[in-house]
Design a protein around this motif. Structure first.
Motif, PDB file in Angstrom:
ATOM      1  N   GLY A  18     -50.740  14.884  11.878  1.00 22.85           N
ATOM      2  CA  GLY A  18     -49.974  16.118  11.780  1.00 22.85           C
ATOM      3  C   GLY A  18     -49.259  16.461  13.076  1.00 22.85           C
ATOM      4  O   GLY A  18     -48.076  16.818  13.070  1.00 22.85           O
ATOM      5  N   VAL A  19     -49.965  16.350  14.187  1.00 18.16           N
ATOM      6  CA  VAL A  19     -49.368  16.679  15.480  1.00 18.16           C
ATOM      7  C   VAL A  19     -48.254  15.691  15.810  1.00 18.16           C
ATOM      8  O   VAL A  19     -47.149  16.087  16.204  1.00 18.16           O
ATOM      9  CB  VAL A  19     -50.439  16.697  16.602  1.00 18.16           C
ATOM     10  CG1 VAL A  19     -49.805  16.741  17.985  1.00 18.16           C
ATOM     11  CG2 VAL A  19     -51.374  17.889  16.406  1.00 18.16           C
ATOM     12  N   ILE A  20     -48.502  14.412  15.641  1.00 18.48           N
ATOM     13  CA  ILE A  20     -47.495  13.404  15.971  1.00 18.48           C
ATOM     14  C   ILE A  20     -46.278  13.533  15.059  1.00 18.48           C
ATOM     15  O   ILE A  20     -45.135  13.471  15.521  1.00 18.48           O
ATOM     16  CB  ILE A  20     -48.112  11.990  15.944  1.00 18.48           C
ATOM     17  CG1 ILE A  20     -49.079  11.863  17.134  1.00 18.48           C
ATOM     18  CG2 ILE A  20     -47.040  10.914  15.980  1.00 18.48           C
ATOM     19  CD1 ILE A  20     -49.933  10.625  17.133  1.00 18.48           C
ATOM     20  N   SER A  21     -46.494  13.771  13.779  1.00 20.82           N
ATOM     21  CA  SER A  21     -45.377  13.979  12.850  1.00 20.82           C
ATOM     22  C   SER A  21     -44.542  15.177  13.258  1.00 20.82           C
ATOM     23  O   SER A  21     -43.304  15.112  13.287  1.00 20.82           O
ATOM     24  CB  SER A  21     -45.885  14.204  11.426  1.00 20.82           C
ATOM     25  OG  SER A  21     -46.481  13.051  10.931  1.00 20.82           O
ATOM     26  N   THR A  55     -51.126   5.608  14.620  1.00 23.77           N
ATOM     27  CA  THR A  55     -50.517   6.667  13.820  1.00 23.77           C
ATOM     28  C   THR A  55     -49.048   6.370  13.562  1.00 23.77           C
ATOM     29  O   THR A  55     -48.560   6.560  12.435  1.00 23.77           O
ATOM     30  CB  THR A  55     -50.684   8.028  14.523  1.00 23.77           C
ATOM     31  OG1 THR A  55     -52.088   8.271  14.713  1.00 23.77           O
ATOM     32  CG2 THR A  55     -50.075   9.153  13.711  1.00 23.77           C
ATOM     33  N   LEU A  56     -48.341   5.884  14.568  1.00 22.52           N
ATOM     34  CA  LEU A  56     -46.927   5.534  14.372  1.00 22.52           C
ATOM     35  C   LEU A  56     -46.778   4.410  13.354  1.00 22.52           C
ATOM     36  O   LEU A  56     -45.870   4.439  12.518  1.00 22.52           O
ATOM     37  CB  LEU A  56     -46.285   5.146  15.703  1.00 22.52           C
ATOM     38  CG  LEU A  56     -46.023   6.305  16.648  1.00 22.52           C
ATOM     39  CD1 LEU A  56     -45.646   5.801  18.027  1.00 22.52           C
ATOM     40  CD2 LEU A  56     -44.945   7.233  16.098  1.00 22.52           C
ATOM     41  N   GLY A  63     -43.066   5.597   5.508  1.00 21.79           N
ATOM     42  CA  GLY A  63     -41.648   5.933   5.483  1.00 21.79           C
ATOM     43  C   GLY A  63     -41.324   7.239   6.177  1.00 21.79           C
ATOM     44  O   GLY A  63     -40.217   7.758   6.051  1.00 21.79           O
ATOM     45  N   ALA A  64     -42.267   7.793   6.929  1.00 21.32           N
ATOM     46  CA  ALA A  64     -42.060   9.078   7.596  1.00 21.32           C
ATOM     47  C   ALA A  64     -41.468   8.936   8.996  1.00 21.32           C
ATOM     48  O   ALA A  64     -40.990   9.898   9.571  1.00 21.32           O
ATOM     49  CB  ALA A  64     -43.380   9.836   7.680  1.00 21.32           C
ATOM     50  N   ALA A  65     -41.511   7.723   9.549  1.00 19.40           N
ATOM     51  CA  ALA A  65     -40.976   7.472  10.887  1.00 19.40           C
ATOM     52  C   ALA A  65     -40.394   6.072  10.923  1.00 19.40           C
ATOM     53  O   ALA A  65     -40.738   5.228  10.093  1.00 19.40           O
ATOM     54  CB  ALA A  65     -42.072   7.612  11.940  1.00 19.40           C
TER      55      ALA A  65
END
Length: 136
Positions: A18-21, A55-56, A63-65
């Motif tokens: 959540g934080v990284i996103s 996480t990345l 598909g979020a990053a």
């Protein structure tokens, strides 16, 4: 304490994801792993850099990053921003997302020599507004 009264266990890494996103979405441009790690440490002081990499990778698989390779360095940004390009400041090193395309070259264009364009990426280099003003 009954089972109904205890909170449901959270899947491991949910807070980190959540934080990284959120940091990727809020960034004004793609971020390197050290930049992302540094920013995340303000909320997650015990966060390890290996967790950032994991996480990345997960965010990419979802598909979020996605990765932006700039001068041989992998940077990361949130997906779903549509067609855009980047500006890299040679003074401070920050990379910014440009919302307008400086190249009118739509997919399907036949470039001289018979090259059929499918997509394009552009990175402009120079000084960001803050660095330009400081030199002004």
């Amino acid at each position: 304490m009954s089972a109904a009264a205890s909170p449901a266990p959270r899947p491991k890494g949910t807070r980190q994801r959540g934080v990284i996103s959120r940091l990727l979405i809020a960034a004004e441009g793609p971020l390197s792993v050290p930049e992302l790690h540094s920013r995340a440490l303000t909320e997650l002081p015990s966060l390890g850099v290996a967790t950032v990499y994991r996480t990345l990778k997960l965010l990419q698989e979802q598909g979020a990053a996605h990765i932006v390779t700039l001068d041989g360095e992998n940077l990361y940004e949130a997906s779903g921003r549509g067609h855009h390009h980047h500006f890299a400041c040679r003074s401070c090193g920050r990379v910014f997302t440009l919302s307008t395309c400086p190249v009118a070259l739509p997919p399907g264009t036949v470039y001289p020599g018979g090259f059929v364009v499918e997509a394009h990426e552009v990175t402009l280099y120079g000084q960001c507004p803050a660095c330009a003003a400081a030199q002004g």
